[in-house]
Design a protein around this motif. Structure first.
Motif, short mmCIF file in Angstrom:
data_model
loop_
_atom_site.label_atom_id
_atom_site.label_comp_id
_atom_site.label_asym_id
_atom_site.label_seq_id
_atom_site.Cartn_x
_atom_site.Cartn_y
_atom_site.Cartn_z
N ARG A 126 119.94 103.40 17.94
CA ARG A 126 121.28 103.10 18.42
C ARG A 126 122.04 104.41 18.60
O ARG A 126 121.87 105.34 17.83
N ASN A 129 122.57 101.74 10.96
CA ASN A 129 123.30 102.71 11.78
C ASN A 129 123.49 104.02 11.04
O ASN A 129 123.86 104.03 9.87
N THR A 164 125.72 106.50 10.34
CA THR A 164 127.15 106.80 10.44
C THR A 164 127.41 108.26 10.07
O THR A 164 126.66 108.86 9.29
N ARG A 194 125.96 106.15 19.48
CA ARG A 194 127.41 106.01 19.62
C ARG A 194 127.98 107.36 20.00
O ARG A 194 127.38 108.41 19.70
N ASN A 195 129.14 107.34 20.65
CA ASN A 195 129.83 108.60 20.91
C ASN A 195 130.12 109.28 19.58
O ASN A 195 130.37 108.61 18.57
#
Length: 192
Positions: free
Chosen positions: A179, A8, A10, A181-182
């Motif tokens: 992937r 991910n 991040t 994500r908000n």
């Protein structure tokens, strides 16, 4: 379709186990989860935070090939059955929404924490989990004798990820896609 570590992207550094956690649908049909591994998942869930220490959760576990697995599998939505045929185990997570006739208003919140701990323990064991709500709650209730106050809330797939020919191409493509994500500023509503 090899995944590079970290899995991910991040926005800020976080613990590696969280950075790499994800929910694949492609699982290794030859992998077997051990009783010790299942016990470790349950122990991690058992020690999660709980309001007033009520621990309003319960689990039903079925390893592939067992009667419990078949019963849980039969409750899954058709699409979920497609990719769950290869998982090593299926786990029903139940919220205890009532204790001694009194509602447990935080049952779903506490169950979510227990499952989060379970998922992180799985990652540390080299396992992946995938949580889903695409199942028939009534079938679970019919198949198992549930204690009073317990309600099935989610089913969790447990196993090891695979991206080989035993996994349908559609699932492999979905697992390999980036992937999303908000953004942090979308979830952090206020900060001073």
């Amino acid at each position: 379709m090899t995944i590079t570590v970290p899995r991910n992207a991040t926005a800020t550094p976080i613990a590696e186990v969280l950075e790499n956690r994800w929910s694949p649908r492609g699982f290794d049909a030859t992998h077997e989860v051990s009783e010790e591994q299942i016990n470790a998942l349950m122990e991690a869930a058992r020690w999660s935070p709980s309001a007033f220490n009520k621990q309003p959760w319960g689990f039903i576990v079925g390893r592939r090939g067992s009667e419990n697995f078949s019963k849980i599998f039969e409750s899954l939505a058709e699409f979920n059955q497609l990719w769950n045929a290869n998982v090593s185990a299926l786990v029903v997570a139940l919220a205890r929404t009532e204790i001694d006739g009194e509602p447990v208003v935080n049952a779903h919140y506490d169950l979510g924490q227990a499952v989060a701990h379970l998922s992180i323990q799985a990652e540390t064991l080299g396992l992946q989990v995938h949580q889903m709500t695409g199942f028939d709650v009534n079938k679970i209730a019919e198949q198992f004798v549930l204690p009073a106050g317990y309600a099935p809330y989610t089913v969790i797939s447990v196993g090891q990820h695979a991206d080989n020919e035993s996994v349908p191409e559609k699932i492999r493509e979905r697992d390999a896609s980036p992937r999303v994500r908000n953004d942090l500023d979308q979830v952090l509503l206020s900060f001073e």
